[in-house]
Design a protein around this motif. Structure first.
Motif, PDB file in Angstrom:
ATOM      1  N   GLU A  61       0.826  -1.209   0.000  1.00 31.73           N
ATOM      2  CA  GLU A  61       0.000   0.000   0.000  1.00 31.73           C
ATOM      3  C   GLU A  61       0.856   1.253   0.000  1.00 31.73           C
ATOM      4  OE1 GLU A  61      -2.906   0.031   3.057  1.00 31.73           O
ATOM      5  OE2 GLU A  61      -3.852  -1.858   2.462  1.00 31.73           O
ATOM      6  N   ALA A  62       1.977   1.232   0.744  1.00 32.15           N
ATOM      7  CA  ALA A  62       2.855   2.403   0.794  1.00 32.15           C
ATOM      8  C   ALA A  62       3.445   2.704  -0.576  1.00 32.15           C
ATOM      9  CB  ALA A  62       3.969   2.178   1.814  1.00 32.15           C
ATOM     10  N   THR A  63       3.761   1.654  -1.342  1.00 31.59           N
ATOM     11  CA  THR A  63       4.322   1.842  -2.681  1.00 31.59           C
ATOM     12  C   THR A  63       3.290   2.448  -3.615  1.00 31.59           C
ATOM     13  OG1 THR A  63       5.744  -0.082  -2.324  1.00 31.59           O
ATOM     14  CG2 THR A  63       5.456   0.662  -4.586  1.00 31.59           C
ATOM     15  N   LEU A  64       2.073   1.926  -3.582  1.00 27.61           N
ATOM     16  CA  LEU A  64       1.010   2.465  -4.445  1.00 27.61           C
ATOM     17  C   LEU A  64       0.662   3.897  -4.073  1.00 27.61           C
ATOM     18  CD1 LEU A  64      -1.333  -0.658  -4.629  1.00 27.61           C
ATOM     19  CD2 LEU A  64       0.183   0.223  -6.419  1.00 27.61           C
ATOM     20  N   ALA A  65       0.632   4.187  -2.769  1.00 24.96           N
ATOM     21  CA  ALA A  65       0.325   5.547  -2.318  1.00 24.96           C
ATOM     22  C   ALA A  65       1.392   6.522  -2.791  1.00 24.96           C
ATOM     23  CB  ALA A  65       0.198   5.576  -0.797  1.00 24.96           C
ATOM     24  N   GLU A  66       2.635   6.087  -2.711  1.00 24.76           N
ATOM     25  CA  GLU A  66       3.732   6.952  -3.156  1.00 24.76           C
ATOM     26  C   GLU A  66       3.650   7.197  -4.659  1.00 24.76           C
ATOM     27  OE1 GLU A  66       7.734   6.635  -1.163  1.00 24.76           O
ATOM     28  OE2 GLU A  66       8.270   5.953  -3.165  1.00 24.76           O
ATOM     29  N   ALA A  67       3.309   6.162  -5.425  1.00 24.85           N
ATOM     30  CA  ALA A  67       3.178   6.322  -6.875  1.00 24.85           C
ATOM     31  C   ALA A  67       2.032   7.269  -7.229  1.00 24.85           C
ATOM     32  CB  ALA A  67       2.964   4.964  -7.525  1.00 24.85           C
ATOM     33  N   ASP A  68       0.913   7.128  -6.529  1.00 26.07           N
ATOM     34  CA  ASP A  68      -0.248   7.982  -6.812  1.00 26.07           C
ATOM     35  C   ASP A  68       0.019   9.439  -6.470  1.00 26.07           C
ATOM     36  OD1 ASP A  68      -1.667   5.818  -7.697  1.00 26.07           O
ATOM     37  OD2 ASP A  68      -2.676   5.441  -5.777  1.00 26.07           O
ATOM     38  N   ALA A  69       0.926   9.676  -5.514  1.00 25.80           N
ATOM     39  CA  ALA A  69       1.197  11.047  -5.066  1.00 25.80           C
ATOM     40  C   ALA A  69       2.223  11.767  -5.940  1.00 25.80           C
ATOM     41  CB  ALA A  69       1.691  11.018  -3.617  1.00 25.80           C
ATOM     42  N   VAL A  70       2.875  11.045  -6.853  1.00 26.54           N
ATOM     43  CA  VAL A  70       3.917  11.649  -7.684  1.00 26.54           C
ATOM     44  C   VAL A  70       3.302  12.638  -8.675  1.00 26.54           C
ATOM     45  CG1 VAL A  70       5.603  11.174  -9.486  1.00 26.54           C
ATOM     46  CG2 VAL A  70       5.524   9.721  -7.472  1.00 26.54           C
ATOM     47  N   ALA A  71       3.910  13.801  -8.772  1.00 26.30           N
ATOM     48  CA  ALA A  71       3.465  14.815  -9.733  1.00 26.30           C
ATOM     49  C   ALA A  71       4.330  14.744 -10.988  1.00 26.30           C
ATOM     50  CB  ALA A  71       3.579  16.206  -9.110  1.00 26.30           C
ATOM     51  N   PRO A  72       3.766  15.024 -12.165  1.00 25.78           N
ATOM     52  CA  PRO A  72       4.561  14.992 -13.403  1.00 25.78           C
ATOM     53  C   PRO A  72       5.752  15.926 -13.333  1.00 25.78           C
ATOM     54  CG  PRO A  72       2.219  15.124 -13.888  1.00 25.78           C
ATOM     55  CD  PRO A  72       2.348  15.345 -12.417  1.00 25.78           C
ATOM     56  N   ALA A  73       6.884  15.479 -13.880  1.00 27.65           N
ATOM     57  CA  ALA A  73       8.105  16.291 -13.880  1.00 27.65           C
ATOM     58  C   ALA A  73       7.926  17.490 -14.803  1.00 27.65           C
ATOM     59  CB  ALA A  73       9.295  15.454 -14.329  1.00 27.65           C
ATOM     60  N   GLY A  74       8.567  18.600 -14.448  1.00 27.08           N
ATOM     61  CA  GLY A  74       8.490  19.810 -15.246  1.00 27.08           C
ATOM     62  C   GLY A  74       9.721  20.033 -16.100  1.00 27.08           C
ATOM     63  N   LEU A  75       9.747  21.164 -16.778  1.00 29.85           N
ATOM     64  CA  LEU A  75      10.836  21.486 -17.701  1.00 29.85           C
ATOM     65  C   LEU A  75      12.076  21.993 -16.982  1.00 29.85           C
ATOM     66  CD1 LEU A  75      11.605  21.675 -20.705  1.00 29.85           C
ATOM     67  CD2 LEU A  75      10.633  23.986 -20.733  1.00 29.85           C
ATOM     68  N   LYS A  76      11.944  22.414 -15.735  1.00 34.12           N
ATOM     69  CA  LYS A  76      13.064  22.989 -15.017  1.00 34.12           C
ATOM     70  C   LYS A  76      14.227  22.006 -14.939  1.00 34.12           C
ATOM     71  CE  LYS A  76      14.353  25.184 -10.635  1.00 34.12           C
ATOM     72  NZ  LYS A  76      13.896  25.564  -9.269  1.00 34.12           N
ATOM     73  N   GLY A  77      15.417  22.498 -15.297  1.00 33.03           N
ATOM     74  CA  GLY A  77      16.616  21.672 -15.253  1.00 33.03           C
ATOM     75  C   GLY A  77      16.768  20.746 -16.440  1.00 33.03           C
ATOM     76  N   ARG A  78      15.935  20.915 -17.466  1.00 32.80           N
ATOM     77  CA  ARG A  78      15.974  20.028 -18.626  1.00 32.80           C
ATOM     78  C   ARG A  78      16.104  20.830 -19.921  1.00 32.80           C
ATOM     79  NH1 ARG A  78      14.203  15.012 -17.162  1.00 32.80           N
ATOM     80  NH2 ARG A  78      13.300  14.907 -15.067  1.00 32.80           N
ATOM     81  N   GLU A  79      16.697  20.202 -20.917  1.00 31.63           N
ATOM     82  CA  GLU A  79      16.716  20.779 -22.248  1.00 31.63           C
ATOM     83  C   GLU A  79      15.359  20.524 -22.903  1.00 31.63           C
ATOM     84  OE1 GLU A  79      20.210  19.648 -24.587  1.00 31.63           O
ATOM     85  OE2 GLU A  79      21.146  18.936 -22.729  1.00 31.63           O
ATOM     86  N   ASP A  80      14.885  21.476 -23.685  1.00 34.12           N
ATOM     87  CA  ASP A  80      13.586  21.345 -24.341  1.00 34.12           C
ATOM     88  C   ASP A  80      13.767  20.695 -25.713  1.00 34.12           C
ATOM     89  OD1 ASP A  80      11.065  21.513 -25.358  1.00 34.12           O
ATOM     90  OD2 ASP A  80      10.761  23.634 -24.863  1.00 34.12           O
ATOM     91  N   TRP A  81      13.437  19.411 -25.792  1.00 30.61           N
ATOM     92  CA  TRP A  81      13.553  18.657 -27.044  1.00 30.61           C
ATOM     93  C   TRP A  81      12.175  18.306 -27.602  1.00 30.61           C
ATOM     94  CZ3 TRP A  81      17.909  14.427 -27.318  1.00 30.61           C
ATOM     95  CH2 TRP A  81      19.157  15.022 -27.090  1.00 30.61           C
TER      96      TRP A  81
END
Length: 775
Positions: free
Chosen positions: A248-268
């Motif tokens: 349950e802790a693993t599923l809860a952690e997965a559900d709580a993850v927010a999509p990664a943003g562009l910060k710190g990344r090259e825009d491809w």
């Protein structure tokens, strides 16, 4: 005990952390502070410093403290309480530690040896299901494997047996699912059925066993219904203790993850990256693109890019997701289901490079010369947007002149540059000369109701080879980057064949008139010349099998041994972090080495710790391969159960003292012919020639021979098929040898115990790139 070690020159008082770990790793048993102090000649105040260092190493998880002292994580103490769970193919008992933390991965394998001097009067012999006290020793060169001798039988018949419940008028019976236990049912008295219903897969504890009659047991747990073939993989999951329900802790952690943003990344996001996968793929973790290199200094060259889903952005070290991913080690692929390493929220959503959606990725950009040689490469952390989702056959059809509405607009700007770059890389691959075994892999296709529809050998397309070669080049680039940065990593290593296996191969080749050179460096080209020389002969399948069996096992390790099969000096798995924990480690190492963020591999992670992870995930990979293979065996046995008495064509796929393993030509199903049913002769096992040879007649049945067999028995739940051999063997030269057309009764004087079979794990043969492929 290990010999004494001199303290490091720069610090005459205390050994380093690495020296302490090396000393403990080479010890044959657990050691304490006293033994370490003696080994490094420490006295007085230096012992206080040693205690502090040991405490720090323990806190980091690089050592475990047991009752008898310190040892590397996962190593068993000299004396272990264990449960005897099963037998191997040679009849030896196999045991597992009674108290084993699943977070450490699969339990070690302990082969229980017979008592020295035989059984002692008045002392009960150990039996299947017993809890025993064992004295164990690690098997050299076999991580996770131990030999054990029984000190004392503690409890009788309490271990788990997995089987199918068959209800009776009162109580019922259990049909064990393991092949080695076939014919040995377990009686379930009234009131001990639990909530099991007829046909359920259950776990049972054996409560009472006598010399005569059936053992009696009690249903401990109902594992699921086996009402359809679609549930057959349940057997393998439970027999191999494969975790398949997320905490349950693993599923809860997965559900709580927010999509990664562009910060710190090259825009491809405007780059024409696309995915090419099997048509039924649910996750897409690799995307590719290629273009001519505009640099005039590289005429005819290419810029090749491989982008891989950035799993490290979501699965952080020591998180619940990370801990469970390590325990699972990899995803497991059955014909009817997938047991993923990561929850679907991660694998099928956030880290699936879906068409038209923004996704974070870790990318390798490679500059390739016209002849396919790599000039340089770079690693990037990017945000990408897949241009299209293509299937292999769809992409191939476009290249072959039949584009569709999707591939038509992509043909000239995207697909043709990909194929041109592949042709260059292919020429470099041909010069490199990796091992070229020709053993196609079969795929089981199920009908909508879960029954076996048919077994096929998928067509091998250039689209498959293109993706495979792009992935290999990206894996090499990852390893090279990390080595250049002096960053620790987990390699995918494949050692060269052992000397004894080469000697055995030489004997086999000599039997068909091929001489194996005794001198010179061992290279894949040597094997390729052998395979080429028999390619159009009757020996082709035989020699391909023998060469495969001569190879070492590919594993994960922190020390680089190179990859013999691919003929590469360095190789790391980078391209599938959704389904392989090794790739996730490599991603984190690249993030750290290339300064791409703060979520990389900790600089405090030691080589010893990475080696421990490598051993654990290598064991998980072997576990997955065994489970996948056994599930296919059960599905096909179920498919053939109503064809008992039918005749089939096949080939001898294995030879043991006990008899012949036969692989059917149409389905690839494996079955067994007991030696006692072969001919009117006494057959001896010629191990060097991979053959059974009639002592009187000289008649020979050899690995790779084509044969006709009749199906005598199909035990669907065990995946076991028994055949009767209809074909005559090769004519022999012994007394009373029969001619090629001679006939004789198919009965023999004696059967021997069954021996092991199968291919070395971790070597990928030619076949369609699929989710379980392991190079």
């Amino acid at each position: 005990m290990a010999k004494r070690i001199s303290p490091p020159p720069g610090d005459p008082a205390l050994p380093t952390r690495e020296q302490i770990l090396a000393f403990i790793a080479q010890a044959t048993e657990t050691v304490g502070k006293r033994e370490i102090a003696q080994a490094f000649n420490l006295r007085g105040a230096a012992k206080i410093g040693l205690k502090r260092i040991l405490r720090e190493i323990e806190e980091d998880g690089a050592l475990e403290r047991g009752r008898d002292g310190l040892s590397p994580p996962g190593r068993l103490p000299p004396v272990v309480l264990a449960d005897i769970r099963s037998r191997d193919r040679d009849g030896e008992f196999l045991a597992v530690p009674a108290a084993w933390d699943a977070a450490k991965g699969p339990p070690p394998r302990i082969v229980v040896a017979a008592p020295r001097g035989g059984r002692r009067p008045g002392r009960p012999a150990p039996g299947l299901g017993d809890r025993v006290l064992l004295r164990v020793e690690a098997e050299p060169g076999a991580p996770g494997c131990y030999g054990g001798r029984v000190i004392k039988v503690i409890g009788r018949n309490r271990a788990e047996v997995v089987g199918v419940f068959r209800a009776g008028a009162q109580g019922g019976r259990i049909v064990p699912v393991e092949k080695r236990a076939q014919g040995r049912e377990i009686l379930i008295p009234p009131g001990e059925e639990g909530k099991a219903e007829d046909g359920d897969l259950v776990s049972v504890s054996i409560e009472h066993e006598t010399r005569f009659g059936l053992p009696k047991g009690r249903v401990r747990e109902r594992l699921g219904s086996l009402g359809s073939e679609r549930a057959v993989s349940l057997i393998a999951l439970h027999l191999h203790h494969i975790p398949h329900v997320f905490a349950e802790a693993t599923l809860a952690e997965a559900d709580a993850v927010a999509p990664a943003g562009l910060k710190g990344r090259e825009d491809w996001r405007d780059a024409p990256l696309l995915t090419i996968d099997p048509p039924d793929a649910k996750d897409h973790d690799d995307a590719v693109m290629a273009a001519p290199d505009p640099d005039p200094a590289n005429p005819g060259g290419f810029v090749v890019t491989v982008a891989i889903a950035d799993v490290g952005a979501y699965v952080r070290p020591s998180s619940a997701l990370d801990r469970e991913a390590l325990v699972r080690g990899n995803s497991v692929y059955f014909p009817d289901r997938v047991v993923p390493m990561l929850p679907e929220r991660i694998s099928n959503d956030l880290c699936s490079l879906r068409e038209g959606e923004d996704r974070p990725a870790l990318a390798v950009r490679m500059i390739v010369a016209a002849d396919g040689g790599k000039i340089r490469h770079s690693v990037h952390r990017v945000m990408m947007r897949s241009r299209a989702k293509l299937a292999y056959a769809q992409a191939q059809a476009a290249i072959d002149g039949a584009p569709d509405a999707v591939t038509g607009p992509l043909l000239e700007p995207v697909l043709r540059p990909l194929w041109a770059a592949y042709e260059a890389l292919k020429s470099a691959r041909d010069r490199r000369g990796p091992l070229a075994l020709d053993l196609p892999e079969r795929k089981v296709l199920l009908s909508p109701d879960g029954a076996v529809d048919r077994v096929i050998v998928p067509e091998r397309l250039d689209a498959h080879r293109l993706i495979e070669e792009f992935m290999i080049q990206a894996n090499v680039a990852a390893a090279e980057t990390l080595e250049a940065a002096r960053q620790a990593l987990i390699y995918r290593v494949h050692d060269e064949p052992a000397l004894e296996k080469m000697r055995a191969l030489g004997e086999v080749l000599a039997s068909i008139g091929i001489k194996l050179p005794k001198e010179g460096a061992l290279r894949p080209a040597l094997f390729n010349r052998i395979l080429g020389s028999v390619a159009e002969t009757e020996h082709a399948t035989f020699i391909n099998e023998v060469v495969l069996r001569s190879q070492a096992q590919a594993v994960y390790a922190a020390e680089n041994l190179g990859h013999f099969g691919l003929n590469l000096r360095r190789y790391a798995h980078f391209t599938s972090p959704i389904r392989r924990y090794a790739d996730l480690i490599v991603h984190r190492a690249l993030i750290t080495a290339c300064r791409l963020g703060g979520d990389g591999l900790s600089p405090e992670v030691s080589v010893a710790e990475l080696n421990q992870i490598g051993e654990q995930i290598s064991a998980a990979e072997r576990r997955a391969m065994a489970a996948e293979r056994e599930t296919i065996d059960r599905l096909i046995a179920h498919h053939l159960a109503d064809r008992v008495g039918a005749t089939f064509e096949g080939q001898i796929a294995g030879v043991t003292r006990a008899g012949l393993f036969i692989r059917l030509a149409d389905t690839g199903a494996d079955g067994f012919v007991p030696v006692s049913t072969i001919g009117a002769d006494y057959y001896r096992h010629d191990e060097a020639r991979h053959a059974l040879v009639g002592e009187r007649s000289g008649e020979t049945h050899r690995l790779g021979d084509r044969v006709s067999v009749k199906l005598v028995e199909a035990a669907a739940v065990a995946g076991a098929l028994r055949f009767e051999l209809l074909s005559e063997g090769r004519a022999g030269t012994g007394p009373g040898a029969r001619g090629p057309g001679a006939k004789g009764p198919k009965s023999g004087p004696r059967a021997f115990k069954q021996g092991p079979r199968g291919r070395p794990a971790g070597i990928r043969t030619s076949g369609t790139r699929h989710r379980g492929a392991r190079t």
